[in-house]
Each structure stands twice: as structure tokens, then as C-alpha cells.
Design an enzyme around this catalytic site. Structure first.
Site, PDB file in Angstrom:
ATOM      1  N   LYS A 116       0.852  -1.186   0.000  1.00  0.00           N
ATOM      2  CA  LYS A 116       0.000   0.000   0.000  1.00  0.00           C
ATOM      3  C   LYS A 116       0.892   1.242   0.000  1.00  0.00           C
ATOM      4  CE  LYS A 116      -3.882   2.026   2.554  1.00  0.00           C
ATOM      5  NZ  LYS A 116      -4.713   1.925   3.774  1.00  0.00           N
ATOM      6  N   HIS A 118      -0.154   4.466   0.382  1.00  0.00           N
ATOM      7  CA  HIS A 118      -0.734   5.626   1.049  1.00  0.00           C
ATOM      8  C   HIS A 118      -1.195   5.211   2.438  1.00  0.00           C
ATOM      9  CE1 HIS A 118      -4.152   3.507  -0.791  1.00  0.00           C
ATOM     10  NE2 HIS A 118      -4.876   4.000   0.198  1.00  0.00           N
TER      11      HIS A 118
END
Length: 236
Positions: A116, A118
């Protein structure tokens, strides 16, 4: 003759048979072998079936943690994406139900297929793995590639893999490199055990299936499964 399997194994096996998750017939495997039985843990997707498999995992883990000369000790149940995710999370829930004093604070984690980029970022969801003893829960071990990847991810996060629990041990040897199935060969589970020095537990083995389906499956299906066991049984 009554089955010698513990009641929770009998319940799990019955759920698998009644709902077509364990089938008898002719099934071509990835190895191109023709198997007289097929088990698909991915079919435990209904609420009552998820409860059946998660309870079976919980009983298997509890037995490993409370019996034998080297009881299993762990902090986190880890489910490799994707099939392992619901198995690990539901097993943690059922472990806490079975023995809240011992397992009430056990955590779960799972990995992302892609990191991921963010928010909190990273590749792991759930409890942090650093400095923790990690138990991997998944459906099967075929070639062992996915389990090696999971172990590498856990180690990269600073965790220690202490064991693996799978739904079924087919007790089946790996194909011989020269294609000669008469040669003694280890199983995929045996290779992982030796490579990493960790125990691997299974809810059911092929021996359990053959014992547990007597009086349920046809004599012909049982005979074919016994013959298959003899022909392809692993050397470990």
C-alpha cells in the site's frame, strides 16, 4: 465400526462430504495424476461452513499447543493472501471461544499482494510481526512455493515462523524429476519441514479421510483411494 477420529474431526469431515467439498470420482491434479478424491477448502464460503472449518483449525491448533512433548507456542496467526485471510481471522475468533484464558489475546495478521503506497502503507495488515512467534494458517501445501513466500515476508518483518497448519495433508509424494512415480519421494509438507525446521499440522490427513468415510462413501471409492495412497504415499 465407529470411527476412531475425535468428534470434531468427524464433524468437519461430515460437513465437507455433505456439502460437496470432499468428493470422490476422477480428478486430474496439477501434477497430472488422476486422483480418486478431491478436496477444495475454498468452498467453505457459507456462514455455517466457515464456522465448521474455523472450529476445525481452532481444535487442531489448541491440540498442538496443549499436548505432546513440545507444545506449540505462538503470538500471531498469519493468513497468506488470499485464501488464508478468512481462515486466519476466523480461527483466531474460534480459538478465543475454545479457551479464552489461553487464546483470548492471540492476534492475527495477513499480507497484501501489493504494498500500500498511502495511509499507513506497508505489506502487512493486522498485528505487527516484529519480535513475534507466528503461526501460518492456509488451506493446502501443493508445491510449497506460496508458503516459502509467506515465510520470507514474515522474516522480513522480524517475525519468527514457528509452525504451519493446513486443512489437508494428502500424504502424497512429489513427482519424481524423471517422471518415475515408483521412486520414493518426499511430500511437499516434508520438504518444508526439513527446509525450515518447523512442524506442520493438518486438520485431516488422507489416513483420516479413509478411516472417517467408511460407511459413508462407497466401498469402491474407498478401495480406489486406498490404492492411490499406496501408489503415491510420500517417503516422509
Amino acid at each position: 465400526m465407529a470411527s476412531q477420529l475425535p468428534p470434531w474431526k468427524q464433524d468437519f469431515l461430515r460437513a465437507a462430504i455433505d456439502n460437496g467439498i470432499l468428493k470422490f470420482g476422477q480428478f486430474e491434479l496439477k501434477s497430472k495424476r488422476i486422483s480418486p478424491y478431491f478436496f477444495n477448502a475454498g468452498d467453505f464460503y457459507r456462514a455455517d461452513l466457515l464456522r465448521a472449518i474455523s472450529l476445525a483449525y481452532a481444535h487442531t491448533i489448541r491440540d498442538a499447543a496443549t499436548t505432546g512433548p513440545n507444545p506449540l507456542d505462538f503470538d500471531i496467526v498469519f493468513g497468506p493472501a488470499y485464501k488464508g485471510i478468512p481462515l486466519a481471522t476466523s480461527a483466531v475468533d474460534k480459538l478465543a471461544e475454545l479457551d479464552p484464558a489461553r487464546f483470548g489475546t492471540i492476534s492475527y495478521s495477513f499480507d497484501r499482494k501489493e504494498a500500500k503506497d498511502h495511509g499507513e502503507g506497508g505489506t502487512i495488515v493486522g498485528a505487527p510481526l516484529k519480535g513475534k512467534r507466528v503461526l501460518i494458517v492456509d488451506d493446502v501445501i501443493t508445491a510449497g512455493t506460496a508458503k516459502r513466500e509467506a515465510i520470507a515476508k514474515i522474516r522480513a518483518q522480524g517475525g519468527e515462523v514457528v509452525a504451519i497448519v493446513v486443512a489437508l495433508d494428502r500424504m502424497e509424494k512429489l513427482p519424481s524429476p524423471d517422471g518415475d512415480d515408483s521412486k520414493p519421494m518426499p511430500s511437499a509438507l516434508g520438504e518444508i519441514r526439513r527446509e525450515y525446521g518447523i512442524p506442520i499440522y493438518a486438520i485431516l490427513t488422507l489416513d483420516d479421510i479413509i478411516e472417517g468415510v467408511r460407511g459413508i462413501a462407497s466401498e469402491e471409492d474407498i478401495r480406489k483411494t486406498e490404492d492411490y495412497r499406496v501408489k503415491y504415499r510420500a517417503s516422509d
